[in-house]
Write a protein that holds these residues in place. Structure first.
Motif, PDB file in Angstrom:
ATOM      1  N   VAL A 160      42.655  46.905  40.769  1.00 39.13           N
ATOM      2  CA  VAL A 160      42.071  48.239  40.933  1.00 39.13           C
ATOM      3  C   VAL A 160      40.841  48.374  40.039  1.00 39.13           C
ATOM      4  N   PHE A 161      39.774  48.919  40.614  1.00 39.04           N
ATOM      5  CA  PHE A 161      38.509  49.099  39.906  1.00 39.04           C
ATOM      6  C   PHE A 161      38.014  50.527  40.074  1.00 39.04           C
ATOM      7  N   GLU A 162      37.382  51.031  39.017  1.00 37.28           N
ATOM      8  CA  GLU A 162      36.764  52.358  39.072  1.00 37.28           C
ATOM      9  C   GLU A 162      35.286  52.228  38.705  1.00 37.28           C
ATOM     10  N   LEU A 163      34.488  53.071  39.309  1.00 36.32           N
ATOM     11  CA  LEU A 163      33.045  53.030  39.094  1.00 36.32           C
ATOM     12  C   LEU A 163      32.666  53.673  37.770  1.00 36.32           C
ATOM     13  N   ASP A 164      31.835  52.977  37.013  1.00 38.50           N
ATOM     14  CA  ASP A 164      31.186  53.568  35.841  1.00 38.50           C
ATOM     15  C   ASP A 164      29.881  54.172  36.348  1.00 38.50           C
ATOM     16  N   PRO A 165      29.785  55.496  36.424  1.00 40.78           N
ATOM     17  CA  PRO A 165      28.590  56.103  37.014  1.00 40.78           C
ATOM     18  C   PRO A 165      27.317  55.859  36.217  1.00 40.78           C
ATOM     19  N   ALA A 166      27.456  55.527  34.933  1.00 38.44           N
ATOM     20  CA  ALA A 166      26.262  55.276  34.111  1.00 38.44           C
ATOM     21  C   ALA A 166      25.621  53.938  34.456  1.00 38.44           C
ATOM     22  N   THR A 167      26.446  52.950  34.794  1.00 38.39           N
ATOM     23  CA  THR A 167      25.915  51.600  35.050  1.00 38.39           C
ATOM     24  C   THR A 167      25.981  51.197  36.514  1.00 38.39           C
ATOM     25  N   HIS A 168      26.649  52.003  37.345  1.00 42.59           N
ATOM     26  CA  HIS A 168      26.886  51.655  38.752  1.00 42.59           C
ATOM     27  C   HIS A 168      27.522  50.272  38.879  1.00 42.59           C
ATOM     28  N   THR A 169      28.488  50.008  37.997  1.00 44.41           N
ATOM     29  CA  THR A 169      29.301  48.791  38.087  1.00 44.41           C
ATOM     30  C   THR A 169      30.766  49.206  38.014  1.00 44.41           C
ATOM     31  N   TYR A 170      31.648  48.317  38.485  1.00 45.69           N
ATOM     32  CA  TYR A 170      33.072  48.602  38.437  1.00 45.69           C
ATOM     33  C   TYR A 170      33.677  48.098  37.140  1.00 45.69           C
ATOM     34  N   GLY A 171      34.586  48.907  36.603  1.00 44.16           N
ATOM     35  CA  GLY A 171      35.411  48.501  35.481  1.00 44.16           C
ATOM     36  C   GLY A 171      36.829  48.304  35.971  1.00 44.16           C
ATOM     37  N   ALA A 172      37.508  47.274  35.432  1.00 46.54           N
ATOM     38  CA  ALA A 172      38.885  47.008  35.831  1.00 46.54           C
ATOM     39  C   ALA A 172      39.784  48.132  35.337  1.00 46.54           C
ATOM     40  N   ALA A 173      40.653  48.640  36.225  1.00 46.97           N
ATOM     41  CA  ALA A 173      41.558  49.735  35.879  1.00 46.97           C
ATOM     42  C   ALA A 173      43.022  49.326  35.970  1.00 46.97           C
ATOM     43  N   GLY A 174      43.281  48.061  36.294  1.00 42.12           N
ATOM     44  CA  GLY A 174      44.665  47.596  36.326  1.00 42.12           C
ATOM     45  C   GLY A 174      44.922  46.553  37.388  1.00 42.12           C
ATOM     46  N   ILE A 175      45.982  45.776  37.162  1.00 39.90           N
ATOM     47  CA  ILE A 175      46.462  44.781  38.122  1.00 39.90           C
ATOM     48  C   ILE A 175      47.910  45.140  38.420  1.00 39.90           C
ATOM     49  N   PHE A 176      48.239  45.267  39.703  1.00 37.57           N
ATOM     50  CA  PHE A 176      49.534  45.798  40.092  1.00 37.57           C
ATOM     51  C   PHE A 176      50.316  44.799  40.942  1.00 37.57           C
ATOM     52  N   HIS A 177      51.511  44.441  40.441  1.00 37.00           N
ATOM     53  CA  HIS A 177      52.460  43.610  41.158  1.00 37.00           C
ATOM     54  C   HIS A 177      53.646  44.505  41.534  1.00 37.00           C
ATOM     55  N   ASP A 178      54.242  44.280  42.646  1.00 33.13           N
ATOM     56  CA  ASP A 178      55.461  44.977  43.094  1.00 33.13           C
ATOM     57  C   ASP A 178      55.257  46.460  43.397  1.00 33.13           C
ATOM     58  N   ARG A 179      54.603  47.194  42.496  1.00 29.79           N
ATOM     59  CA  ARG A 179      54.429  48.629  42.715  1.00 29.79           C
ATOM     60  C   ARG A 179      53.036  49.067  42.286  1.00 29.79           C
ATOM     61  N   LEU A 180      52.378  49.809  43.142  1.00 32.69           N
ATOM     62  CA  LEU A 180      51.047  50.342  42.852  1.00 32.69           C
ATOM     63  C   LEU A 180      51.191  51.837  42.610  1.00 32.69           C
ATOM     64  N   LYS A 181      51.011  52.242  41.366  1.00 29.84           N
ATOM     65  CA  LYS A 181      51.162  53.660  41.030  1.00 29.84           C
ATOM     66  C   LYS A 181      49.904  54.099  40.292  1.00 29.84           C
TER      67      LYS A 181
END
Length: 199
Positions: A160-181
């Motif tokens: 999962v990635f979220e946009l950093d609006p200041a740099t217009h790049t994605y930052g990692a927000a997590g890696i999900f196995h089995d359950r995505l919450k």
């Protein structure tokens, strides 16, 4: 001899020989006989390989879960392109967009401003595009959320990635196995082990 005849194709396959400067986003809707799910990346046509069973099941699982859990003003849509600019019209496996982004039954693309979430399910043929090229372009276009789905022992792993609006790049927000919450872009809770369940 034309390029079409050289490869044993009917002359109506105009896309065999690109124009000077490459194809444009509008060309995807005008060229006859394009293979299904053709994308435009940097002015070049990109053709999809046959889909795997894993790929198909992940898309079904995620699309159904997103449709069930999205707020009423949003919906999940499979395999429509996003017109990032005149030279790029990639086709995410799933996008989440506002319901009012629907322009009618003939719609073939969304604008990046419409897209809340783009999802790519990685396959062997598209790995570099799904891991590098397309996320970079989605971020530059301002798409706020991106998921990359990989296969591990027959089960999906969601990056999962979220946009950093200041740099217009994605930052990692997590890696999900089995359950995505997740709490963004809206509350989401998906049992990833349900990929092989029929109901």
């Amino acid at each position: 001899m034309s390029a079409a005849r050289e490869y044993g194709l009917d002359e109506s396959y105009e896309w065999v020989r690109p124009p000077v400067g490459g194809w444009t986003a509008d060309d995807l809707d005008r060229l006859p006989n394009l293979p299904p799910h053709t994308e435009l990346i940097d002015g070049s046509l990109v053709f999809m390989s046959p889909q795997t069973r894993f790929h198909s099941r992940v898309m079904r699982l995620l699309e159904n879960a997103l449709m069930e859990q999205a707020p009423e003003h949003l919906e999940a849509v499979r395999e429509l392109t996003v017109r990032l600019n005149d030279r790029n019209r990639p086709e995410p496996d799933i996008v989440v967009v506002p319901v009012d982004a629907d322009t009618g039954p003939g719609q073939t693309w969304f604008t990046p401003e419409d897209v809340v979430l783009a999802v790519e399910v990685v396959s062997a043929e598209s790995a570099e595009r799904d891991r590098e090229t397309k996320p970079r372009k989605y971020a530059a276009a301002g798409i706020p959320h991106f998921w990359r789905v990989e296969e591990s022992y027959g089960l999906p792993v969601v990056y999962v990635f979220e946009l950093d609006p200041a740099t217009h790049t994605y930052g990692a927000a997590g890696i999900f196995h089995d359950r995505l919450k997740l709490s963004v872009p809206f509350p989401i809770d998906i049992d990833l082990t349900a990929i092989n369940r029929r109901r």
